[in-house]
Design a protein around this motif. Structure first.
Motif, PDB file in Angstrom:
ATOM      1  N   ALA A 109      32.295  53.772  25.727  1.00 19.50           N
ATOM      2  CA  ALA A 109      31.152  52.856  25.799  1.00 19.50           C
ATOM      3  C   ALA A 109      30.010  53.581  26.480  1.00 19.50           C
ATOM      4  N   TYR A 110      28.996  53.903  25.678  1.00 20.61           N
ATOM      5  CA  TYR A 110      27.897  54.730  26.185  1.00 20.61           C
ATOM      6  C   TYR A 110      26.661  53.889  26.457  1.00 20.61           C
ATOM      7  N   ALA A 158      28.112  47.697  34.886  1.00 18.44           N
ATOM      8  CA  ALA A 158      29.095  47.099  35.802  1.00 18.44           C
ATOM      9  C   ALA A 158      30.041  46.181  35.020  1.00 18.44           C
ATOM     10  N   MET A 159      29.463  45.428  34.081  1.00 18.99           N
ATOM     11  CA  MET A 159      30.320  44.514  33.324  1.00 18.99           C
ATOM     12  C   MET A 159      31.304  45.290  32.454  1.00 18.99           C
ATOM     13  N   VAL A 160      30.793  46.321  31.773  1.00 22.10           N
ATOM     14  CA  VAL A 160      31.667  47.116  30.910  1.00 22.10           C
ATOM     15  C   VAL A 160      32.828  47.683  31.718  1.00 22.10           C
ATOM     16  N   ARG A 161      32.507  48.221  32.893  1.00 23.09           N
ATOM     17  CA  ARG A 161      33.587  48.878  33.617  1.00 23.09           C
ATOM     18  C   ARG A 161      34.482  47.893  34.377  1.00 23.09           C
ATOM     19  N   SER A 162      34.124  46.624  34.379  1.00 28.81           N
ATOM     20  CA  SER A 162      35.099  45.680  34.921  1.00 28.81           C
ATOM     21  C   SER A 162      35.856  44.982  33.778  1.00 28.81           C
ATOM     22  N   GLY A 217      43.015  45.885  29.686  1.00 23.93           N
ATOM     23  CA  GLY A 217      44.040  46.889  29.419  1.00 23.93           C
ATOM     24  C   GLY A 217      43.532  48.285  29.109  1.00 23.93           C
ATOM     25  N   TYR A 218      42.221  48.468  29.198  1.00 27.45           N
ATOM     26  CA  TYR A 218      41.672  49.803  28.955  1.00 27.45           C
ATOM     27  C   TYR A 218      41.200  50.378  30.287  1.00 27.45           C
ATOM     28  N   ALA A 219      41.977  51.263  30.819  1.00 19.63           N
ATOM     29  CA  ALA A 219      41.632  51.816  32.129  1.00 19.63           C
ATOM     30  C   ALA A 219      40.455  52.776  31.968  1.00 19.63           C
ATOM     31  N   MET A 220      39.542  52.697  32.912  1.00 18.27           N
ATOM     32  CA  MET A 220      38.397  53.603  32.899  1.00 18.27           C
ATOM     33  C   MET A 220      38.866  54.943  33.434  1.00 18.27           C
ATOM     34  N   TYR A 221      38.653  56.008  32.676  1.00 15.96           N
ATOM     35  CA  TYR A 221      39.081  57.313  33.203  1.00 15.96           C
ATOM     36  C   TYR A 221      37.954  58.331  33.241  1.00 15.96           C
ATOM     37  N   ARG A 231      36.626  61.845  44.370  1.00 15.30           N
ATOM     38  CA  ARG A 231      36.169  61.156  43.178  1.00 15.30           C
ATOM     39  C   ARG A 231      34.978  60.266  43.502  1.00 15.30           C
ATOM     40  N   LEU A 232      34.296  59.867  42.460  1.00 15.70           N
ATOM     41  CA  LEU A 232      33.154  58.976  42.633  1.00 15.70           C
ATOM     42  C   LEU A 232      33.650  57.598  43.032  1.00 15.70           C
ATOM     43  N   THR A 233      32.933  56.956  43.926  1.00 14.56           N
ATOM     44  CA  THR A 233      33.212  55.551  44.204  1.00 14.56           C
ATOM     45  C   THR A 233      32.537  54.733  43.105  1.00 14.56           C
ATOM     46  N   ASP A 234      32.673  53.439  43.168  1.00 15.46           N
ATOM     47  CA  ASP A 234      32.033  52.595  42.170  1.00 15.46           C
ATOM     48  C   ASP A 234      30.513  52.786  42.231  1.00 15.46           C
TER      49      ASP A 234
END
Lengths: 382, 600
Positions: A190-191, A223-227, A233-237, A365-368
């Motif tokens: 998701a870009y 923010a919405m996409v990554r929550s 079920g799609y973990a952000m990596y 790693r990056l925080t939120d």
């Protein structure tokens, strides 16, 4: 050490107004000559370090629109790559496809030719957004393409989405996510839309004919996409990538982990690490020039860049930090013979104190919040 | 050597833009000193900086040979003067080298202030003044009104003023004739011991310090051992000469003559403007009157934006000092800024010029901290310390009193501006000393004022409230104990030493608020929220917040084209180069001078 192979197919049916990749909208394309050129380049590279004698871990047909080519064309390149280098067992072999350019027969054929992962440029399921983005496919075609891909036996499937499109609302983005998830892909990219120089959108922005959504709104969408995706079920990596467990795109992980990749085709980039330093080079961009040169000499390099130790450490930092898992400190030390603290201690301290980076379990790693300001964080490591 | 009766030394007094440089160029052209081909506009202002600012900083002298209608060849020395209150003293010494001055007034603009201060200075030095009404070709020219104004405002007879258009070359012959016939020649004093007035000096990489002098008595010769009367420093004259404006060597310079002297002396600090050169073997009894050792009035920290530039800054400062006797520099360190220098300047303009020269001529990126005056602190332990860096003020419990320098300011002004002038001086904590009417509706107003209040925006405000007519001169008076406090600026809670200032307690709140507000405007949004606070001791008196960036992330990584990604990041980083990292915050250079920008 195995490596990743990128194969660029520079042709499209039409050029999308936001796209700045090396692609050309053409009516007919010299498919046979182009494939010959790819094969010639593969043969030339097979003679050279560091590729000689190393197997291929992943293959990625990107574009452009690789699905414009006959599956057998892709198959011929794969076959040659396998013959020259060898494909590791279980190698990930991805092809990008436009939903409107495939049918069940073609997908079956692709699968039979060795492609085992397919990536559809869905972008949106909203007709208004699709039209704005200049896409030639419909949401319905995406749905059909996904069903057919599954029927053809693709058990690894990605959908690309674009958000923060002018005119889009938060609800629109939520609807696109729901629609994508409903199709049950294994992976979603998701870009956030970017306005690149040299594109129609870039020019419109510069001329004031188009406006980006306000930062606040873009941030809220991100923010919405990554929550939402992880919740389903799609973990952000990675900054823009989400996957079901075990379905991360291995090819892209090669880039983000700073590992070697060979890129063939017009305008393709390659990277070969050499101890602490490395080299990156890129091919002639224009397909005709590439074909002529590759056919004649095999190699069609247009330019290259020596990456010294400093640059290599910088790139290693900002690439690995794109990953949600971040950078493994031990690996940095092994690769460069210097600890991450020694090289970037000041930045690390500042960014950790500022809540943009997190250090735990031997990784940073990056925080939120760091994700939202990733470019600012990365710039600190240059 | 020229006979004194054929010599004339003069300068041109004019308001900025009234045509001084153009007139000078015409005089050079008409006397053949400069061919039309060579005549770049405004030959005398030779430094870029001066040209850009329209200010003549360094005095220059040009020797012109004038074939007069009376068939005599006269030697005219045109001595140029700087024009800003920071350089008042240099102006006075340049004028002291002359017998006459042309007062150039723009026929369409009338008499303006800068002119007045210099006219009075010229009169004090006993110069003959010839009014020149210039730009008579302009549609708005009003010659009779200008004439009347010169008589009323300045009190000079203007009935025989010369009418010119320097631009069109009109009236230039008349000016040359007036120079010859209305300015007196210098006195013939060849038999007296040498006394030469230094009115300018500069540094040359090959020859060391070079001075421009006006021989008052006696004669200076090549090979002579000379002595500087203020310091006793001795040197041998290696080279003598003058500018036409091209350099011409000479074996000697006699009474009244003007030229340059190279005497194997390295630093301009040893060739102070106003000092007297005499013959080491046969010295004069008394130096020429009027020598003043210039003391820096304003102090500020100079720091490189990047720590690794300290060495380059040190070299540059050393070189600049060779050329600028009034620049004082000592190494210092700041917690926030690292290694740098504390520099003393004559005033803010001098400071800006030094900064610009360091940046431009030496390619440095500098941070200049808030300028301050030097305070005298009496400690409870009975000691007295000078503090020219607010962050070095002793702890509050050790301070018995903070004393600040006071000056006596003399303001020349038309009386109509008295009201606003009083108001300005009161606001600046001034105490009126006296008020004298000079006639012609002009006054001299004298105020005792804290130097700290004068060095900042006083001069600019004086100029603006009087539409440029009022002029300012000042002398140091004494140190006075006042209710002063140290105002700190905290960035995210931490005191940034380079931002501390000393202010009067009554003004601290207002100053603190304005400073925070200005800093907020100057600090760009960044990764973190930036809290800007002003405090006195532990007490916070003002606060502003710079909100953090909302979002800065590029979704794509451009596939394998990581070079491109890196270049985009590098470009982003490039924009931060002129910022100083203090803690987690990046502070742009100009924020350190926020104090000076509060009126903007």
């Amino acid at each position: 050490m195995s490596f990743s192979l990128y194969i660029h197919i520079p042709y499209c049916e039409s050029k999308c107004p936001y796209c700045d990749f090396n692609s050309y909208a053409v009516k007919g394309w010299p498919e046979a000559q182009y494939v010959d050129a790819l094969v010639a380049e593969l043969r030339a590279r097979a003679e050279q370090p560091p590729w000689t004698g190393n197997p291929i871990r992943t293959v990625f047909f990107g574009g452009g629109t690789p699905s414009l080519f006959a599956p057998t064309s892709l198959g011929r390149v794969l076959e040659e790559a396998g013959r020259l280098f060898g494909l590791e067992a279980g190698a990930e072999i991805t092809a990008e496809a436009n939903p409107g350019t495939v049918d069940l027969a073609k997908l079956r054929e692709m699968r039979r030719c060795g492609v085992n992962r397919i990536s559809f440029g869905a972008q949106s399921f909203n007709p208004v957004t699709l039209q704005f983005l200049g896409r030639i496919h419909s949401a319905g075609q995406t749905v059909t393409a996904v069903e057919q891909a599954r029927a053809a036996g693709f058990n690894q499937l990605n959908l690309d989405l674009i958000f923060a499109v002018p005119g889009q609302t938060l609800d629109d983005v939520a609807n696109d996510i729901a629609a994508a998830v409903a199709l049950g892909p294994d992976h979603i990219s998701a870009y956030n839309l970017t306005f690149e120089e040299g594109t129609a959108f870039g020019a419109a922005l510069k001329a004031g004919r188009m406006r980006q959504l306000p930062d606040e709104k873009q941030a809220a969408m991100y923010a919405m996409v990554r929550s939402e995706l992880p919740r389903r079920g799609y973990a952000m990596y990675e900054i823009s990538n989400y996957a079901r467990p075990g379905c991360e795109a291995r090819h892209n992980l090669t880039y983000w982990r700073g590992q070697c990749y060979l890129g063939i085709g017009a305008g393709a980039h390659s990277y070969a690490a050499d101890g602490k330093s490395g080299r990156r080079w890129w091919n002639l961009r224009l397909p005709a020039a590439y074909i002529a040169q590759a056919a004649e000499r095999g190699i069609a390099e247009a330019g290259s860049e020596a990456l010294d130790e400093m640059v290599s450490t910088s790139e290693f930092a900002f690439l690995n930090l794109r990953l949600i898992d971040g950078l493994e400190l031990r690996r940095f030390g092994e690769r460069f013979g210097v600890s991450f603290e020694e090289r970037f201690g000041a930045q690390l301290k500042r960014l950790v104190e500022g809540g943009l980076l997190l250090r735990e379990h031997g990784r940073i790693r990056l925080t939120d919040r760091g994700l939202e300001l990733a470019d600012s964080v990365f710039a600190e490591f240059l | 050597m020229t006979k004194t009766e054929l010599l004339r030394n003069f300068s041109i007094i004019a308001h900025i833009d009234h045509g001084k440089s153009t007139l000078a160029d015409r005089l050079l052209e008409r006397t053949g000193a400069l061919s039309a081909r060579e005549s770049r506009d405004q030959f005398l202002d030779s430094m870029d900086l001066e040209r850009e600012r329209g200010i003549t900083i360094k005095a220059r002298a040009v020797r012109l040979t004038y074939h007069a209608p009376d068939r005599q060849d006269y030697v005219l020395n045109l001595i140029d003067t700087p024009g800003h209150v920071d350089f008042t003293y240099e102006v006075s010494r340049s004028l002291a080298a002359c017998e006459g001055a042309l007062l150039v007034v723009d026929a369409s603009q009338g008499v303006e202030a800068q002119t007045l201060a210099n006219v009075y200075m010229a009169l004090d030095n006993g110069l003959e003044i010839v009014p020149v009404i210039n730009k008579i070709d302009l549609p708005g020219a009003d010659i009779e009104r200008t004439r009347a104004q010169i008589e009323e405002v300045i009190g000079l007879s203007a009935s025989d003023a010369i009418l010119t258009s320097a631009k069109q070359g009109l009236g230039i012959d008349e000016v040359l004739e007036a120079i010859v016939h209305r300015f007196p020649p210098p006195p013939q004093t060849r038999d007296r011991p040498l006394r030469a007035l230094i009115f300018d000096s500069w540094y040359d990489a090959y020859e060391g310090a070079i001075s421009l002098v006006r021989v008052v008595d006696g004669e200076i010769r090549r090979g002579m051992n000379i002595r500087l009367m203020s310091t006793g420093k001795v040197g041998e004259v290696m080279r003598l000469g003058y500018f036409t404006p091209h350099e011409q060597p000479a074996d000697s310079l006699g009474p009244g003559e003007v030229g340059f002297v190279v005497a194997g002396i390295k630093a301009v600090a040893d060739l102070r403007v106003g000092d007297t050169i005499t013959d080491d073997r046969a010295p004069a009894d008394k130096a020429l009157a009027g020598f003043k050792e210039l003391k820096p009035m304003v102090f500020a920290g100079l720091y490189p934006t990047e720590a690794n530039q300290y060495g380059a800054l040190r070299d540059a400062v050393e070189k600049l000092r060779l050329n600028d006797a009034s620049l004082v520099c000592e190494p210092e360190t700041s917690q926030a800024l690292g290694f740098g220098f504390r520099a003393g300047f004559l005033g803010l303009l001098h400071m800006e010029i030094a900064q610009e020269r360091l940046e431009r001529e030496f390619g440095l990126d500098l941070i200049v901290t808030a300028p301050t005056v030097a305070y005298r602190v009496r400690t409870t332990g009975g000691k007295q310390v000078m503090v020219d860096n607010p962050s070095l003020l002793p702890p509050e419990n050790e301070i018995e009193a903070i004393e600040e320098p006071f000056i006596m300011a003399s303001i020349h002004s038309p009386e109509e501006f008295l009201g606003p002038l009083f108001k300005l001086c009161e606001e600046k904590r001034g105490v009126q000393h006296d008020l004298k009417y000079l006639g012609n509706k002009r006054v001299i107003l004298r105020y005792e004022l804290p130097l700290a209040e004068v060095v900042f925006d006083f001069y600019d405000r004086l100029k603006s409230l009087s539409r440029g007519y009022a002029s300012l001169d000042y002398d140091f008076l004494d140190f006075r104990a006042e209710d002063l406090v140290k105002l700190d600026v905290r960035i995210n809670g931490e005191v940034v030493d380079a931002l501390s200032i000393i202010v009067h307690r009554e003004k601290a709140y207002e100053r603190g608020r304005a400073l925070c507000e200005k800093m907020r405007q100057l600090i760009p949004r960044q990764m973190f929220e930036v809290a800007i606070q002003a405090s006195i001791g532990a007490k916070i008196i003002a606060r502003e917040t710079v909100k953090p960036l909302r979002k800065n992330v590029t979704a794509k990584c451009y596939g394998g084209d990581i070079t491109r990604k890196r270049k985009l990041l590098e470009k982003q980083k490039e924009g931060k180069k002129r910022m100083k990292q203090v803690g987690r915050v990046e502070i742009p250079q100009e924020a350190f001078l926020a104090l000076l920008k509060m009126g903007e």
